[in-house]
Write a protein that holds these residues in place. Structure first.
Motif, PDB file in Angstrom:
ATOM      1  N   ASP A   1       1.533  12.762 -19.596  1.00 53.91           N
ATOM      2  CA  ASP A   1       2.840  13.815 -19.426  1.00 53.91           C
ATOM      3  C   ASP A   1       2.377  14.801 -18.575  1.00 53.91           C
ATOM      4  OD1 ASP A   1       4.074  13.067 -21.695  1.00 53.91           O
ATOM      5  OD2 ASP A   1       2.534  13.931 -23.116  1.00 53.91           O
ATOM      6  N   ILE A   2       0.853  14.726 -17.841  1.00 54.52           N
ATOM      7  CA  ILE A   2       0.298  15.669 -16.580  1.00 54.52           C
ATOM      8  C   ILE A   2       0.625  14.884 -15.381  1.00 54.52           C
ATOM      9  CG2 ILE A   2      -0.219  16.931 -18.465  1.00 54.52           C
ATOM     10  CD1 ILE A   2      -3.056  15.833 -16.775  1.00 54.52           C
ATOM     11  N   VAL A   3       0.923  13.432 -15.185  1.00 57.79           N
ATOM     12  CA  VAL A   3       0.816  12.827 -14.032  1.00 57.79           C
ATOM     13  C   VAL A   3       2.331  13.458 -12.999  1.00 57.79           C
ATOM     14  CG1 VAL A   3       0.776  10.866 -12.562  1.00 57.79           C
ATOM     15  CG2 VAL A   3      -0.208  11.190 -14.703  1.00 57.79           C
ATOM     16  N   GLU A   4       2.161  13.483 -11.988  1.00 56.10           N
ATOM     17  CA  GLU A   4       3.497  14.130 -11.092  1.00 56.10           C
ATOM     18  C   GLU A   4       4.286  13.027 -10.319  1.00 56.10           C
ATOM     19  OE1 GLU A   4       3.598  15.806  -6.950  1.00 56.10           O
ATOM     20  OE2 GLU A   4       2.451  17.285  -7.849  1.00 56.10           O
ATOM     21  N   LYS A   5       5.238  13.400 -10.371  1.00 56.29           N
ATOM     22  CA  LYS A   5       6.086  12.101 -10.369  1.00 56.29           C
ATOM     23  C   LYS A   5       7.143  12.135  -8.851  1.00 56.29           C
ATOM     24  CE  LYS A   5       6.177  10.890 -15.011  1.00 56.29           C
ATOM     25  NZ  LYS A   5       5.261  11.990 -15.837  1.00 56.29           N
ATOM     26  N   ASN A   6       7.195  13.475  -8.462  1.00 51.53           N
ATOM     27  CA  ASN A   6       8.084  13.564  -7.701  1.00 51.53           C
ATOM     28  C   ASN A   6       7.080  12.910  -6.684  1.00 51.53           C
ATOM     29  OD1 ASN A   6       9.942  14.670  -9.459  1.00 51.53           O
ATOM     30  ND2 ASN A   6       9.158  16.435  -9.210  1.00 51.53           N
TER      31      ASN A   6
ATOM     32  N   THR B   1       0.078  17.296 -13.118  1.00 50.10           N
ATOM     33  CA  THR B   1       1.119  18.385 -12.360  1.00 50.10           C
ATOM     34  C   THR B   1      -0.063  20.247 -13.463  1.00 50.10           C
ATOM     35  OG1 THR B   1       1.899  18.253 -14.761  1.00 50.10           O
ATOM     36  CG2 THR B   1       2.900  17.582 -12.516  1.00 50.10           C
ATOM     37  N   THR B   2      -0.892  19.804 -13.777  1.00 50.96           N
ATOM     38  CA  THR B   2      -2.017  20.360 -14.253  1.00 50.96           C
ATOM     39  C   THR B   2      -2.747  21.350 -13.568  1.00 50.96           C
ATOM     40  OG1 THR B   2      -3.121  18.669 -15.349  1.00 50.96           O
ATOM     41  CG2 THR B   2      -1.563  19.716 -16.596  1.00 50.96           C
ATOM     42  N   ASN B   3      -3.551  22.544 -14.112  1.00 52.45           N
ATOM     43  CA  ASN B   3      -4.496  22.748 -13.122  1.00 52.45           C
ATOM     44  C   ASN B   3      -5.690  22.654 -13.818  1.00 52.45           C
ATOM     45  OD1 ASN B   3      -5.281  23.801 -15.710  1.00 52.45           O
ATOM     46  ND2 ASN B   3      -5.076  25.603 -15.395  1.00 52.45           N
ATOM     47  N   TYR B   4      -7.085  22.789 -12.841  1.00 56.59           N
ATOM     48  CA  TYR B   4      -7.924  21.838 -13.075  1.00 56.59           C
ATOM     49  C   TYR B   4      -9.207  22.162 -14.263  1.00 56.59           C
ATOM     50  CZ  TYR B   4     -13.129  20.812 -11.571  1.00 56.59           C
ATOM     51  OH  TYR B   4     -14.249  20.421 -11.601  1.00 56.59           O
ATOM     52  N   GLU B   5      -8.767  23.341 -14.995  1.00 56.17           N
ATOM     53  CA  GLU B   5      -9.243  23.216 -16.434  1.00 56.17           C
ATOM     54  C   GLU B   5      -8.544  22.617 -16.717  1.00 56.17           C
ATOM     55  OE1 GLU B   5      -8.617  25.798 -14.490  1.00 56.17           O
ATOM     56  OE2 GLU B   5     -10.336  27.076 -14.476  1.00 56.17           O
TER      57      GLU B   5
ATOM     58  N   MET C   1       0.559  -1.153  -0.283  1.00 56.04           N
ATOM     59  CA  MET C   1      -0.281   0.492   0.000  1.00 56.04           C
ATOM     60  C   MET C   1       0.992   1.323  -0.316  1.00 56.04           C
ATOM     61  SD  MET C   1      -3.262  -0.635  -0.053  1.00 56.04           S
ATOM     62  CE  MET C   1      -3.868   1.042   0.024  1.00 56.04           C
ATOM     63  N   GLU C   2       1.875   1.837   0.799  1.00 63.13           N
ATOM     64  CA  GLU C   2       3.128   2.296   1.019  1.00 63.13           C
ATOM     65  C   GLU C   2       3.543   3.252  -0.050  1.00 63.13           C
ATOM     66  OE1 GLU C   2       5.412   1.158   4.205  1.00 63.13           O
ATOM     67  OE2 GLU C   2       4.188   2.188   5.503  1.00 63.13           O
ATOM     68  N   THR C   3       3.976   1.567  -1.252  1.00 62.00           N
ATOM     69  CA  THR C   3       4.729   1.774  -2.713  1.00 62.00           C
ATOM     70  C   THR C   3       3.528   2.254  -3.018  1.00 62.00           C
ATOM     71  OG1 THR C   3       6.418  -0.029  -1.954  1.00 62.00           O
ATOM     72  CG2 THR C   3       6.081   0.551  -4.100  1.00 62.00           C
ATOM     73  N   GLU C   4       2.297   1.561  -3.287  1.00 62.22           N
ATOM     74  CA  GLU C   4       1.465   1.747  -4.079  1.00 62.22           C
ATOM     75  C   GLU C   4       1.035   4.043  -3.782  1.00 62.22           C
ATOM     76  OE1 GLU C   4      -0.808   1.156  -7.801  1.00 62.22           O
ATOM     77  OE2 GLU C   4       0.898  -0.085  -6.105  1.00 62.22           O
ATOM     78  N   THR C   5       0.914   4.434  -2.511  1.00 63.90           N
ATOM     79  CA  THR C   5       0.821   5.322  -2.493  1.00 63.90           C
ATOM     80  C   THR C   5       1.737   6.389  -3.360  1.00 63.90           C
ATOM     81  OG1 THR C   5      -0.304   4.554  -0.543  1.00 63.90           O
ATOM     82  CG2 THR C   5       0.409   6.979  -0.404  1.00 63.90           C
ATOM     83  N   ARG C   6       2.602   5.891  -3.267  1.00 67.11           N
ATOM     84  CA  ARG C   6       3.975   6.564  -3.452  1.00 67.11           C
ATOM     85  C   ARG C   6       3.594   6.738  -5.012  1.00 67.11           C
ATOM     86  NH1 ARG C   6       7.083   4.161  -0.366  1.00 67.11           N
ATOM     87  NH2 ARG C   6       7.776   2.830  -2.066  1.00 67.11           N
ATOM     88  N   VAL C   7       3.084   6.644  -5.644  1.00 70.03           N
ATOM     89  CA  VAL C   7       2.634   6.274  -7.206  1.00 70.03           C
ATOM     90  C   VAL C   7       1.502   6.805  -7.460  1.00 70.03           C
ATOM     91  CG1 VAL C   7       2.753   4.955  -9.644  1.00 70.03           C
ATOM     92  CG2 VAL C   7       4.131   4.768  -7.458  1.00 70.03           C
TER      93      VAL C   7
END
Length: 460
Positions: A454-459, A373-377, A290-296
């Motif tokens: 491309d828009i998924v937050e990686k960090n 990483t993108t805004n709502y719209e 769960m913790e590993t999956e949470t980070r992703v």
């Protein structure tokens, strides 16, 4: 979250939904005690009250560590609230990696717990008739709980057993004799457990129903070289083949399953040179996964308004966002003041409390969500564009929930919902199964996430 009395809060996020309503979480502000609230809407179908009464009558009889506890009910003219034990880890299918499954020791642990709960039910003369990963919940300690007794019935009374004739259940998990009628109750539940075990070990189902070519091949012993069977070892195949005996009278009983060598094997005694999750204690390994999956995937739940609104395809994304920002409404609920008063009724208009990461922690730790990483719209625009690329049917309701409709690989209907939520300056995209197979839903989620890479937050 919405505050309704001095002591209790209700999360507006939906934990799950069924044929007659949805499930939400109630939390005590002082003790942090949590209760799942199943909200039934009587106006949807004519037979709701009869079926719900039968479900409650059966569920209130039960008291076992591997069965979700029933706390009480409260009725209103057009709505009913059923209060149940809360399982924070959600449905078992969340633990199953599509096309992979889970470690054998964890599958063995959950199989034992499933059989333990089922043995208790059968001893009481109750058959569940809809055993599947979507109806098996996991609590915070990693304990499996059987839930949803909407199709359950009594098959034994005063020592006398009766045959059943109602066709019910979920097709990939249904025993073949259910279509023939009449059928014995216990072997039908045991067959479903065998299909669940295959799903846990391989991440896929062997067939869509007992009319399929895959099932015919299984009956004719022409199956061993194809998946999911080719993923299984000899001991596992020996057990599953005996559970999935075509003739109900030849099927293993629960006691016989528990005595099988695979069920008694100590997977945690395996020694390897590489330290990995397969050598952890099952409960610790669950938390590690769960913790590993949470980070992703960002295990933060959704926040949407609970009242259903007409679903429409907006003329443009800009118009959609404008509508969402200007037309949000507060919702009325009934609520308990504390557990002892859950049968009392009062209607109050609630005020919303600020949405933060902290008050997300109470909700189900689903693995099908991530930050972007993108805004709502822009997020809505990209998401809807990807859905069109996949040729999925989709609609957006007035609260911003995107309802997606498609079929799975076995041509069965699959529906899931996506919410784009702003939380403390970040954007969370949450996917939740609405109808269909949980494993197939996770496969669709993975493909959609890859297209949104491309828009998924990686960090984080």
């Amino acid at each position: 979250m919405i505050e309704f009395t001095e002591d209790w809060l209700m999360h507006k996020s939906i934990l799950g939904e069924g044929a007659y309503g949805e499930v939400k979480l109630i939390v005590n502000k002082h003790t942090n005690e949590k209760v799942a609230c199943k909200i039934i809407n009587y106006g949807k179908k004519d037979d709701v009250q009869v079926n719900i009464n039968k479900e409650v009558i059966i569920h209130k009889m039960l008291n076992h560590e591997n069965i979700i506890k029933y706390f009480g009910r409260r009725r209103e003219p057009l709505r009913e609230y059923i209060y149940l034990e809360y399982a924070s880890r959600g449905e078992l299918f969340q633990m199953i990696e599509p096309d992979v499954g889970m470690p054998s020791s964890l599958a063995q642990l959950y199989m034992k717990q499933l059989l333990n709960g089922l043995h208790y039910l059968h001893n009481l003369g109750i058959v569940h008739r809809d055993i599947k990963p979507e109806n098996l919940l996991i609590n915070d300690d990693g304990v499996l709980k059987i839930s949803d007794f909407g199709m359950a019935t009594l098959f034994r009374c005063k020592g006398k057993e009766r045959l059943l004739d109602r066709r019910c259940g979920t097709k990939p998990y249904c025993a073949p004799e259910i279509l023939l009628r009449p059928y014995r109750a216990q072997p039908a539940d045991i067959w479903s457990c065998g299909i669940v075990l295959i799903a846990m070990l391989t991440g896929e189902l062997p067939w869509s129903d007992t009319f399929s070519e895959e099932f015919v091949n299984y009956k004719n012993d022409n199956y061993i070289t194809v998946t999911p069977w080719s993923k299984l070892g000899n001991a596992t195949l020996s057990l599953i083949r005996k559970i999935l005996a075509i003739e109900p009278n030849k099927r293993l009983t629960i006691q016989e399953i528990l005595k099988h060598p695979w069920m008694k094997y100590n997977f945690d005694d395996q020694k390897t040179d590489v330290v990995d999750d397969s050598n952890l204690n099952p409960v610790k390994r669950f938390n590690s996964m769960m913790e590993t999956e949470t980070r992703v995937h960002r295990t933060n739940p959704i926040v949407i308004l609970s009242q259903p609104t007409p679903a429409v395809r907006p003329p443009s994304i800009d118009q959609l966002v404008t509508d969402l920002r200007t037309n949000r409404e507060l919702v009325c609920f009934s609520q308990p003041t504390h557990n002892d008063d859950m049968l009392l009724s009062s209607q109050i208009q609630f005020n919303e409390t600020p949405l933060t990461k902290d008050n997300f922690n109470n909700l189900v730790k689903r693995m099908t969500r991530f930050y972007v990483t993108t805004n709502y719209e822009k997020t809505l625009e990209v998401l809807c564009s990807v859905l069109d690329t996949f040729h999925y049917n989709w609609q957006i309701d007035g609260n911003g929930a995107v309802t997606i409709s498609t079929v799975d690989i076995m041509k069965n209907q699959l529906m899931f919902k996506t919410n784009v939520i702003e939380i403390q300056g970040k954007i969370l995209v949450d996917f939740r199964l609405s109808k269909g197979c949980g494993i197939e839903f996770k496969k669709k989620f993975k493909k959609l996430k890859e297209c949104l890479d491309d828009i998924v937050e990686k960090n984080e």
